[in-house]
Design a protein around this motif. Sequence first.
Motif, mmCIF file in Angstrom:
data_model
loop_
_atom_site.group_PDB
_atom_site.id
_atom_site.type_symbol
_atom_site.label_atom_id
_atom_site.label_comp_id
_atom_site.label_asym_id
_atom_site.label_seq_id
_atom_site.Cartn_x
_atom_site.Cartn_y
_atom_site.Cartn_z
ATOM 1 N N SER A 240 0.832 -1.210 0.000
ATOM 2 C CA SER A 240 0.000 0.000 0.000
ATOM 3 C C SER A 240 0.865 1.257 0.000
ATOM 4 C CB SER A 240 -0.933 0.004 1.223
ATOM 5 O OG SER A 240 -1.948 -0.980 1.100
ATOM 6 N N VAL A 241 2.000 1.206 0.710
ATOM 7 C CA VAL A 241 2.950 2.322 0.658
ATOM 8 C C VAL A 241 3.470 2.495 -0.764
ATOM 9 C CG1 VAL A 241 5.205 3.148 1.454
ATOM 10 C CG2 VAL A 241 3.616 2.125 3.094
ATOM 11 N N LEU A 242 3.750 1.383 -1.449
ATOM 12 C CA LEU A 242 4.173 1.463 -2.849
ATOM 13 C C LEU A 242 3.079 2.075 -3.716
ATOM 14 C CD1 LEU A 242 6.009 -1.957 -3.419
ATOM 15 C CD2 LEU A 242 7.008 0.270 -2.881
ATOM 16 N N ASP A 243 1.825 1.737 -3.445
ATOM 17 C CA ASP A 243 0.712 2.355 -4.173
ATOM 18 C C ASP A 243 0.732 3.872 -3.989
ATOM 19 O OD1 ASP A 243 -0.242 -0.083 -5.082
ATOM 20 O OD2 ASP A 243 -1.707 -0.309 -3.471
ATOM 21 N N TYR A 244 0.969 4.296 -2.755
ATOM 22 C CA TYR A 244 1.042 5.727 -2.447
ATOM 23 C C TYR A 244 2.198 6.390 -3.190
ATOM 24 C CZ TYR A 244 2.811 9.703 0.289
ATOM 25 O OH TYR A 244 3.332 10.914 0.681
ATOM 26 N N LEU A 245 3.373 5.765 -3.165
ATOM 27 C CA LEU A 245 4.528 6.339 -3.860
ATOM 28 C C LEU A 245 4.270 6.409 -5.361
ATOM 29 C CD1 LEU A 245 7.472 4.553 -1.982
ATOM 30 C CD2 LEU A 245 6.710 6.926 -1.722
ATOM 31 N N GLU A 246 3.684 5.370 -5.917
ATOM 32 C CA GLU A 246 3.373 5.354 -7.343
ATOM 33 C C GLU A 246 2.393 6.464 -7.696
ATOM 34 O OE1 GLU A 246 2.909 1.630 -10.273
ATOM 35 O OE2 GLU A 246 1.223 1.838 -8.884
ATOM 36 N N ARG A 274 7.459 -3.843 -8.446
ATOM 37 C CA ARG A 274 7.832 -2.426 -8.442
ATOM 38 C C ARG A 274 9.121 -2.180 -7.666
ATOM 39 N NH1 ARG A 274 2.039 -0.187 -6.542
ATOM 40 N NH2 ARG A 274 2.268 -2.075 -5.270
ATOM 41 N N ILE A 275 9.595 -3.165 -6.941
ATOM 42 C CA ILE A 275 10.868 -3.053 -6.237
ATOM 43 C C ILE A 275 11.973 -3.382 -7.228
ATOM 44 C CG2 ILE A 275 12.284 -4.003 -4.369
ATOM 45 C CD1 ILE A 275 9.582 -4.663 -2.949
ATOM 46 N N GLN A 276 12.747 -2.360 -7.600
ATOM 47 C CA GLN A 276 13.721 -2.536 -8.674
ATOM 48 C C GLN A 276 15.100 -2.958 -8.191
ATOM 49 O OE1 GLN A 276 12.169 1.141 -9.468
ATOM 50 N NE2 GLN A 276 11.710 0.812 -11.623
ATOM 51 N N ALA A 277 15.372 -2.781 -6.906
ATOM 52 C CA ALA A 277 16.627 -3.251 -6.323
ATOM 53 C C ALA A 277 16.367 -3.561 -4.862
ATOM 54 C CB ALA A 277 17.722 -2.194 -6.465
ATOM 55 N N VAL A 278 17.037 -4.601 -4.342
ATOM 56 C CA VAL A 278 16.764 -5.018 -2.970
ATOM 57 C C VAL A 278 18.078 -5.366 -2.272
ATOM 58 C CG1 VAL A 278 16.360 -7.420 -3.689
ATOM 59 C CG2 VAL A 278 15.422 -6.594 -1.515
ATOM 60 N N ILE A 279 18.192 -4.940 -1.005
ATOM 61 C CA ILE A 279 19.419 -5.157 -0.228
ATOM 62 C C ILE A 279 19.044 -5.634 1.171
ATOM 63 C CG2 ILE A 279 21.616 -4.157 0.518
ATOM 64 C CD1 ILE A 279 21.166 -1.878 -1.465
#
Length: 394
Positions: A240-246, A274-279
């Motif tokens: 949902s946070v990703l929805d907000y950022l988008e 939608r997560i383009q890089a992960v660490i």
Amino acid sequence: MEEPDELPLPVPDVPGADATARGLPRRVDLTLRQRVIVDSSAVADLALRTSIASLLSVTMTPSVLGALRRSRSAAEQQQLEFYAELAAMKDPAVAFPAPESPPRVSSRPANPVAEWVARGNVRNIRFESSFTAVNPAMRKQCAGFVRNNVVHAQHWRHDDGPRPTLCLIHGFMGSAYLFNGLFFALPWFYRSGYDVVLYTLPFHGRRAEQYSPFSGHGYFAHGFSGFCEAMAQAVHDFRSVLDYLEYTGVDRIALTGMSLGGYTSALLASVDDRIQAVIPNVPVVTPDRTVDEWFPANRVVALRNWLSGADSELVDAATMYSSPLNYRPLPAKERRLIIAGLGDRLAPPQQAEMLWRHWDRCDFHWFPGNHVLHVSQPDYLRRMTRFLGPVMFD
């Protein structure tokens, strides 16, 4: 982009290194200085681990008492079967359903200290969680967590944004925005051009239920099924946070997290493209195996399982429901970086190595410190900078 030359918190800059083709270094491969740091930091971690395990033992006591009731034991058995069946499907779209609509976000300025640390515009955001428990048997209980069902995050945003955004998920009990901002040098990332989001996990910080004895208490206070649903909600609410950022126009998102946050970030990388890089940083990937080493919590878990008559194979199968080892990562191999501490005894480096193998031996960096004292943190922050730059800005 320049690399960080100073950090808000002083940390010894003793170099670590990238793993080789065979994985993490053996003890004989380390310098004398590195061995001394690894050994001493491991001893310190064991003391911290025992303290946290004792706290968890008290937290899990009600679930042990519940195992004495035959009806409760039967229900727990059914719930284990439910999550084991979901895990066996290995389908993240089924295991972690996406939010059906964007959140209605409210935003207000953060406190002056946060803006001073970031040296920029900082907002605290919140919204009602749309999460419904994956397991129908848990829906009434999960819906009753009033404070937990309000999602909180802090957003550091440039006035000319949106910019490429680095999201951070904290570890167990470590939800304070100020601590995480300083520990992970987020002011430096912000000044380097990133927008930043600090996401609060379920049952932590302002999401902790009233009278919770500590931040994160609810994660382990409701039995195994409660942990599974907490993980499901962590994934759902972050999406949902990703929805907000988008919605606000962000089109490049990288995700990192420490410990429980590393576990969650690795799982999210298999769920949302939608997560383009992960660490993942000092991640746990098989919590059941990790807790096996956490005295006295391991004894409490064993007692609960014995009283409830839980089958060990069923428990192992159900545990895979929320493990990133059960799903394939979505970011390309060159967009995955794992960080591990050789002296870590809360999230042993072998856990990160298991994820590395599952992730096709992607980029893998180690430092000689433990779970909390990230000796050589400047070194791995420089590594993160080189890793993220081409993805986020080129």
